[in-house]
Design a protein around this motif. Structure first.
Motif, mmCIF file in Angstrom:
data_model
loop_
_atom_site.group_PDB
_atom_site.id
_atom_site.type_symbol
_atom_site.label_atom_id
_atom_site.label_comp_id
_atom_site.label_asym_id
_atom_site.label_seq_id
_atom_site.Cartn_x
_atom_site.Cartn_y
_atom_site.Cartn_z
ATOM 1 N N LEU A 29 0.845 -1.243 -0.125
ATOM 2 C CA LEU A 29 0.001 0.104 0.011
ATOM 3 C C LEU A 29 0.643 1.260 0.138
ATOM 4 O O LEU A 29 0.479 2.207 -0.631
ATOM 5 C CB LEU A 29 -0.792 -0.089 1.238
ATOM 6 C CG LEU A 29 -2.131 -1.024 1.185
ATOM 7 C CD1 LEU A 29 -2.797 -0.893 2.744
ATOM 8 C CD2 LEU A 29 -3.002 -0.872 -0.023
ATOM 9 N N GLY A 50 -1.756 5.409 -5.992
ATOM 10 C CA GLY A 50 -3.107 5.839 -5.659
ATOM 11 C C GLY A 50 -3.686 5.926 -4.201
ATOM 12 O O GLY A 50 -4.304 6.669 -3.736
ATOM 13 N N PHE A 51 -2.925 4.984 -3.337
ATOM 14 C CA PHE A 51 -3.021 5.111 -1.865
ATOM 15 C C PHE A 51 -2.371 6.299 -1.335
ATOM 16 O O PHE A 51 -3.244 7.073 -0.447
ATOM 17 C CB PHE A 51 -2.300 3.657 -1.547
ATOM 18 C CG PHE A 51 -2.512 3.638 -0.111
ATOM 19 C CD1 PHE A 51 -3.485 3.145 0.612
ATOM 20 C CD2 PHE A 51 -1.351 4.181 0.838
ATOM 21 C CE1 PHE A 51 -3.737 3.198 2.119
ATOM 22 C CE2 PHE A 51 -1.557 3.943 2.223
ATOM 23 C CZ PHE A 51 -2.650 3.515 2.873
ATOM 24 N N THR A 60 -10.842 0.306 -2.328
ATOM 25 C CA THR A 60 -10.449 -0.074 -3.634
ATOM 26 C C THR A 60 -9.056 -0.509 -3.589
ATOM 27 O O THR A 60 -8.533 -1.480 -3.965
ATOM 28 C CB THR A 60 -10.740 0.810 -4.807
ATOM 29 O OG1 THR A 60 -12.292 1.055 -4.616
ATOM 30 C CG2 THR A 60 -10.362 0.295 -6.033
ATOM 31 N N PHE A 61 -7.976 0.550 -3.324
ATOM 32 C CA PHE A 61 -6.542 0.202 -3.297
ATOM 33 C C PHE A 61 -6.004 -0.877 -1.943
ATOM 34 O O PHE A 61 -5.364 -1.644 -2.170
ATOM 35 C CB PHE A 61 -6.295 1.541 -2.653
ATOM 36 C CG PHE A 61 -6.123 2.589 -3.842
ATOM 37 C CD1 PHE A 61 -5.841 2.191 -5.321
ATOM 38 C CD2 PHE A 61 -6.330 3.948 -3.433
ATOM 39 C CE1 PHE A 61 -5.811 3.033 -6.277
ATOM 40 C CE2 PHE A 61 -6.735 4.756 -4.422
ATOM 41 C CZ PHE A 61 -6.254 4.506 -5.866
ATOM 42 N N ASN A 68 1.729 2.128 -3.431
ATOM 43 C CA ASN A 68 0.739 2.260 -4.279
ATOM 44 C C ASN A 68 0.535 3.771 -4.638
ATOM 45 O O ASN A 68 0.078 4.488 -3.409
ATOM 46 C CB ASN A 68 -0.381 1.623 -4.001
ATOM 47 C CG ASN A 68 -1.583 1.506 -4.812
ATOM 48 O OD1 ASN A 68 -1.890 2.884 -5.413
ATOM 49 N ND2 ASN A 68 -2.193 0.625 -4.929
#
Length: 491
Positions: A265, A270-271, A386-387, A268
């Motif tokens: 995470l 996006g996270f 979602t992530f 990530n």
């Protein structure tokens, strides 16, 4: 009883629990003077009742989210409610200021997990088609609490004459929530069956504490001076070091240990981008604090009526939270974030440059409220889910909540510093508020020009604050666009 009835009753139980915990700081803000007087402490000392509660929530939120994933969300939700209720009783019965502060810390451990567990439960127990709307309801509840909290606190204080009742009213509500939770909430868990990441838990908690300590010691109007104080910059270095250590621990965690915040995470984009948007949404919510002063010092509205003009941005944020939940179900979380950032930027832009009178301000601030209100419940929570996936819902939402809380904590100091710098052209020899009060009391022919000058300077000073809000909203708009970009590229 049909299946729909228990689901509805469970949702009501979650909403009441979230509302109770969200009211707390709004209610206490209305009674700070009475609390300070009863314990014979200064205003600066009195603010620690809010600061320590914020610190406790920031630390406990991700921990509780992780524990809820592992041991059961229903179980942890009820424990959190019970801790919050017991903490409320301890606060109300405090015989000294030290006991009061200790009770506030204990209470914060309960308050830190209620919203997160409620959000995680919705994401695990309700169909995806309903999740956006239900998360929007939780966000709207937070918005309603922020608007009615100070007014409800003042009402209770006027009726009872004692600040203790502000906390005692939590007890019957908590009892109803516990009964409702025991009878209506199903148990849900994340797919976790490993050892708890104690190293990660300890280093992250201490790191957050150090960072929040720095934030709470920043002084309005003396931002740089407060940063170079030894206790502040040492705490800052310690916090950064602990957070770096935390990332290293998570990177090397063994297969037999469930990482506190999975390293995938942290890698990530996006996270991380969603965490940034969470922090900025908290900074936008902090605008609430300055609305009464703005309309009073910009438009000449009396202090008794200045709070009324919060209704536009307050009700707008409530409506926005509901709309946000609906749009997430229809358009998706990323597109909803784009829309919310755009509306917020437009609204705050209109406040900054096109609100010559209170009526225009009411319209402009309502647009801004709808924009950032859309972020309070569904979009960012759904993006996080979602992530993270179902396994790490709790800790992901907890981390989002902490980032929002940090934004909400640090932004007022930055805003106040910007406003005070704007007033530096006036030789006030005191606070802005006291200078303005003196002008009103000595409104003679000689002082009318000073009052006109004050209103003009106030317009320019607060305009800079709202321009900052426009920039933050634009970054959220861009963040939503970047999160949505991979989906467009995939198509």
């Amino acid at each position: 009883m049909t299946k729909k009835q228990p689901a509805t009753l469970a949702l009501i139980t979650l909403i009441v629990g979230v509302f109770m915990s969200a009211l707390d700081n709004g209610i206490i803000a209305s009674a700070l003077t009475s609390i300070n007087y009863s314990f014979h402490v200064s205003e600066v000392q009195g603010t620690w009742g809010i600061t320590l509660y914020t610190l406790g929530m920031a630390i406990s939120t991700p921990i509780v989210g992780k524990l809820a994933d592992k041991y059961g969300r229903k179980k942890l939700f009820l424990i959190e409610i019970a801790i919050f209720a017991l903490g409320s009783l301890m606060v109300a019965m405090s015989s000294s200021f030290i006991l009061f502060l200790a009770a506030r810390i204990f209470q914060s451990i309960g308050g830190g997990g209620i919203f997160i567990i409620a959000s995680s439960h919705i994401l695990s127990a309700y169909p995806k088609s309903a999740q956006g709307g239900l998360l929007g309801i939780l966000g709207a509840v937070n918005g309603i609490a922020s608007v009615v909290g100070p007014n409800l606190g003042s009402l209770i204080l006027n009726l009872t004459g004692r600040w203790n009742w502000l906390f005692l009213v939590n007890l019957p509500i908590a009892l109803l929530v516990i009964i409702g939770g025991l009878t209506t909430l199903p148990e849900t868990k994340g797919a976790v069956d490993k050892k708890i990441d104690l190293k990660g838990l300890i280093t992250l908690s201490l790191g957050i504490f150090a960072v929040m300590f720095v934030i709470s010691n920043l002084q309005t109007g003396q931002l740089l001076a407060s940063l170079i104080k030894p206790q502040v910059w040492l705490a800052g270095l310690l916090g950064i070091g602990l957070l770096v250590m935390f990332f290293q621990f998570e990177k090397r965690v063994s297969a037999s240990v469930d990482p506190f915040l999975p390293y995938q995470l942290l890698k990530n984009k996006g996270f991380l981008l969603t965490l940034l948007m969470g922090l900025l949404s908290g900074a936008l919510i902090a605008i609430f604090i300055f609305i009464p002063s703005f309309v009073e010092q910009r438009y000449g509205i009396s202090a008794d009526n200045s709070g009324i003009w919060m209704s536009g941005i307050g009700l707008g944020s409530i409506v926005g939270a509901g709309i946000g939940g609906s749009l997430v179900s229809r358009l998706g979380a990323a597109k909803t974030t784009i829309i919310s950032g755009g509306l917020s930027a437009i609204g705050f832009g209109l406040v900054a440059v096109a609100s010559p009178n209170p009526l225009w301000f009411l319209v402009s601030s309502s647009i801004a409220g709808i924009g950032f209100g859309m972020l309070m419940g569904a979009p960012l929570s759904v993006l996080m889910a979602t992530f993270a996936g179902e396994k790490d819902n709790g800790v992901a939402l907890g981390t989002l909540s902490v980032s929002r809380q940090i934004g909400l904590t640090i932004a007022p100091t930055i805003y106040a510093t910007v406003v005070q710098m704007g007033f530096s052209s006036i030789n006030m020899n005191g606070s802005i508020e006291s200078y303005y009060r003196n002008l009103l009391q000595t409104r003679t022919e000689g002082h009318s020009s000073l009052l006109t000058q004050f209103y003009a300077v106030a317009q320019q000073s607060y305009q800079k604050m709202f321009v900052i809000a426009v920039v933050l909203s634009a970054i959220i708009f861009l963040g939503g666009w970047l999160v949505n970009k991979p989906k467009r590229d995939a198509n």
